[in-house]
Design an enzyme around this catalytic site. Structure first.
Site, short mmCIF file in Angstrom:
data_model
loop_
_atom_site.label_atom_id
_atom_site.label_comp_id
_atom_site.label_asym_id
_atom_site.label_seq_id
_atom_site.Cartn_x
_atom_site.Cartn_y
_atom_site.Cartn_z
N ARG A 149 -15.09 9.13 -4.00
CA ARG A 149 -16.02 8.42 -3.11
C ARG A 149 -17.47 8.85 -3.33
O ARG A 149 -18.38 8.04 -3.20
CB ARG A 149 -15.64 8.66 -1.66
CG ARG A 149 -14.38 7.91 -1.30
CD ARG A 149 -13.95 8.20 0.10
NE ARG A 149 -12.86 7.32 0.47
CZ ARG A 149 -12.01 7.57 1.45
NH1 ARG A 149 -12.13 8.66 2.17
NH2 ARG A 149 -11.05 6.72 1.73
N LYS B 264 5.90 -3.11 5.44
CA LYS B 264 6.17 -3.84 6.69
C LYS B 264 5.54 -5.23 6.75
O LYS B 264 4.36 -5.40 6.45
CB LYS B 264 5.62 -3.04 7.86
CG LYS B 264 6.42 -1.80 8.18
CD LYS B 264 5.75 -1.16 9.36
CE LYS B 264 6.55 -0.06 9.97
NZ LYS B 264 5.76 0.55 11.04
N GLY C 118 -4.71 0.84 -0.24
CA GLY C 118 -4.38 2.18 -0.73
C GLY C 118 -3.32 2.24 -1.80
O GLY C 118 -3.56 2.75 -2.90
N GLY D 254 -8.66 -0.42 4.66
CA GLY D 254 -8.61 -1.14 5.93
C GLY D 254 -9.62 -2.27 5.99
O GLY D 254 -9.34 -3.36 6.51
P1 AMP Z 1 2.07 -0.31 2.63
O1 AMP Z 1 1.28 0.90 3.03
O2 AMP Z 1 2.53 -1.15 3.78
O3 AMP Z 1 1.39 -1.11 1.55
O4 AMP Z 1 3.42 0.25 2.05
C1 AMP Z 1 3.46 1.05 0.91
C2 AMP Z 1 4.74 1.83 0.94
O5 AMP Z 1 5.83 0.93 0.96
C3 AMP Z 1 4.92 2.68 -0.28
O6 AMP Z 1 4.91 4.02 0.09
C4 AMP Z 1 6.27 2.27 -0.83
O7 AMP Z 1 7.08 3.35 -1.21
C5 AMP Z 1 6.92 1.55 0.33
N1 AMP Z 1 7.90 0.56 -0.12
C6 AMP Z 1 7.73 -0.40 -1.03
N2 AMP Z 1 8.87 -1.09 -1.23
C7 AMP Z 1 9.79 -0.54 -0.42
C8 AMP Z 1 11.18 -0.81 -0.18
N3 AMP Z 1 11.80 -1.78 -0.84
N4 AMP Z 1 11.81 -0.05 0.72
C9 AMP Z 1 11.16 0.94 1.39
N5 AMP Z 1 9.87 1.24 1.20
C10 AMP Z 1 9.19 0.51 0.31
#
Ligand code: AMP
Length: 399
Positions: free
Chosen positions: A35, A200, A356, A379
Site C-alpha cells: 500500500r 457466500k 481480496g 470493500g
Molecule cells: P470470499 O471472501 O467470499 O470471496 O470467499 C473466499 C473464500 O471462499 C476463500 O477462502 C475460499 O477458500 C472459499 N471457498 C471458495 N470455494 C469454496 C468452496 N467450494 N467451499 C468452501 N469454501 C470455498
C-alpha cells in the site's frame, strides 16, 4: 474535475489521504508495504513539481484514542527509504499546534507524515470541524485511498468540501481505480462476463443483482455456486450452502432469464471427503454429489465451459475464487480461470480483478501483470459494483 497529471504542484502543499494501513509485526516492522509503494507515483509527481507533501492515513482500528501499536511513526523510516533522499518529518498529532507548525514550515520537496487519523473518533464519524482543521494544513487536497472510498469519513470525503473544485483531485492510484471501475460499470464492451466466486451468496447478492443489469454472462463459482445448484434441485452432499438463500438464488436465475443474461454454474466439481489438504478427491457432476462429500473446486468440464465464455468476452470483471485455492488440491479451477482471463486480456479484452481473494489468487499464480487492472480496494470495489455511490469519489467530483 481536475486531472492530477495536468496539475502543477510547484510551491503548493498537497494534503494527501493515503492508505498506509499496512500490517506490522510485534516489533513494528512492516510485513507488507504494497500500500505504501502503490502511492509513491503520486507523492513523487508532487515532489518533482516542486511541491510539498502532507500525508494522512489511518492504521488499524484504535478504539479509544492514541495507542503505540497503531502509531504511524513506525512507518517513518521505511517511508524515508522508499522516497530516497527526501526529508520526512512526523507530527505526533494529526491536528493541533505541532501539525500546524510542521505543515507551515514544510519546504518544497519535503514530506510530513501525520499521526493516525483514527486516534480521533471524529474521523470515522465524518465530523465537519475535525475535517476543517485537517483541511487547513494544505492548500490542495488529493485523495489516493481508494480502499476507504466507501467510507464517509472526515479525511476521505467530508474534507473535500473545504477545497474549491480546482483544488481537489484523485491521486494517480485512485484515478486508476476509478477509471477502470467506471469503464466496466458504464462503458463495458460486450460480451461482458462477470466471474463471481467465493464462499457466500449473501456477501455477493447485491453485486450479482447489479450485474444482471449490465453483463451478458455471469459465471458463478466457489462455495456460493452450491446454493444455486441445490435451489435447482441438485444434490450437493455436504457442500457449503445457505439454506436461507435458496429462494434468492431462484429469483436471480429467473431475473437473469428475463434479462437475457446467461448464468453459468459449474456442471462438474472436484469433490472431497473432508475439508482438508489431504482429502480424497474425485470429479463429479455438481448436482449429484454424494452425501459425506463436498464440492471444493470447479471440475474439469466446468473449467472448459467457463474458459470458453471468458475467451469470447471483451470485458471481464472477476471477484472471488472458484474453489478453496489456498489448498493445492483445490486450486486448479481458480488457476485455470486466471489463465483464461489472462489469455482473453492478451487478445484485447479489458479485465478487472478485484476483491481480496481474487487478487491473492492472481498474485499466487503470477498473473497480476497479465490482466488489465488489479484493484486494491476490496470493500470499496465491491460496493462500487453493487451500484452504490462511493462518498470518496462523489466528494471529489462535486463542484
Ligand atoms: P470470499 O471472501 O467470499 O470471496 O470467499 C473466499 C473464500 O471462499 C476463500 O477462502 C475460499 O477458500 C472459499 N471457498 C471458495 N470455494 C469454496 C468452496 N467450494 N467451499 C468452501 N469454501 C470455498
Amino acid at each position: 474535475m481536475i486531472s492530477f497529471n495536468k496539475y502543477n504542484f510547484s510551491n503548493s502543499k498537497a494534503l494527501i489521504r493515503v492508505d498506509f494501513n499496512v500490517p506490522l509485526d510485534d516489533q513494528f516492522n512492516i510485513t507488507d508495504d504494497t500500500r505504501m509503494k502503490a502511492t509513491l507515483p503520486t507523492i513523487n509527481k508532487i515532489l518533482g513539481d516542486g511541491g510539498a507533501v502532507i500525508l494522512m492515513s489511518h492504521l488499524g482500528r484504535p478504539k479509544d484514542g492514541p495507542v503505540e501499536k497503531y502509531s504511524l511513526k513506525h512507518l517513518v523510516v521505511h517511508l524515508k527509504n522508499l522516497l530516497g533522499s527526501v526529508n520526512v518529518a512526523f507530527a505526533n498529532d494529526c491536528i493541533g499546534a505541532e501539525a500546524i507548525e510542521k505543515a507551515s514550515s514544510l519546504k518544497p520537496g519535503e514530506v510530513l507524515l501525520l499521526e493516525n487519523l483514527r486516534f480521533y473518533k471524529e474521523e470515522e464519524k465524518g465530523d465537519k470541524t475535525f475535517a476543517e482543521k485537517l483541511s487547513k494544513l494544505g492548500d490542495v487536497y488529493v485523495n489516493d485511498a481508494f480502499g476507504t472510498a466507501h467510507r464517509a469519513h472526515a479525511s476521505t470525503a467530508v474534507i473535500a468540501d473545504f477545497f474549491a473544485s480546482d483544488n481537489k483531485m484523485f491521486g494517480l492510484l485512485m484515478e486508476g481505480e476509478v477509471i477502470s471501475a467506471e469503464k466496466v460499470m458504464h462503458s463495458a464492451e460486450k460480451p461482458f462476463t462477470a466471474i463471481i466466486g467465493g464462499a457466500k451468496v449473501s456477501d455477493k447478492i447485491l453485486i450479482i443483482e447489479n450485474l444482471l443489469e449490465r453483463a451478458t454472462d455471469i459465471i458463478i463459482g466457489g462455495g456460493m455456486a452450491y446454493t444455486f445448484i441445490k435451489a435447482k434441485g441438485g444434490n450437493i452432499g455436504n457442500s457449503l450452502c445457505e439454506d436461507d438463500r435458496l429462494q434468492t438464488a431462484l429469483e436471480v436465475l429467473e431475473k437473469a432469464k428475463q434479462k437475457n443474461v446467461a448464468i453459468h454454474l459449474p456442471e462438474t466439481s472436484t469433490i472431497a471427503d473432508k475439508f482438508a489438504a489431504d482429502a480424497n478427491t474425485q470429479d463429479c457432476p455438481s448436482d449429484a454429489i454424494p452425501s459425506g462429500w463436498m464440492g471444493l473446486d470447479i471440475g474439469q468440464k466446468a473449467v472448459g465451459v467457463f474458459s470458453e465464455v471468458i475467451l469470447k468476452s471483451q470485458t471481464i470483471l472477476w471477484n472471488g475464487p472458484m474453489g478453496v485455492f489456498e489448498m493445492e488440491k483445490f486450486q486448479n479451477g481458480t488457476k485455470s480461470i486466471a489463465l483464461a482471463v489472462a489469455e482473453a486480456t492478451s487478445k484485447g479484452a479489458f479485465s478487472l480483478v478485484g476483491g481480496g481473494d481474487s487478487v491473492a489468487a492472481v498474485n499466487k499464480f503470477n498473473l497480476a501483470d497479465k490482466v488489465s487492472y488489479v484493484s486494491t480496494g476490496g470493500g470499496a470495489m465491491l460496493e462500487y459494483f453493487e451500484g452504490k455511490e462511493l462518498p470518496g469519489i462523489a466528494a471529489i467530483k462535486k463542484a
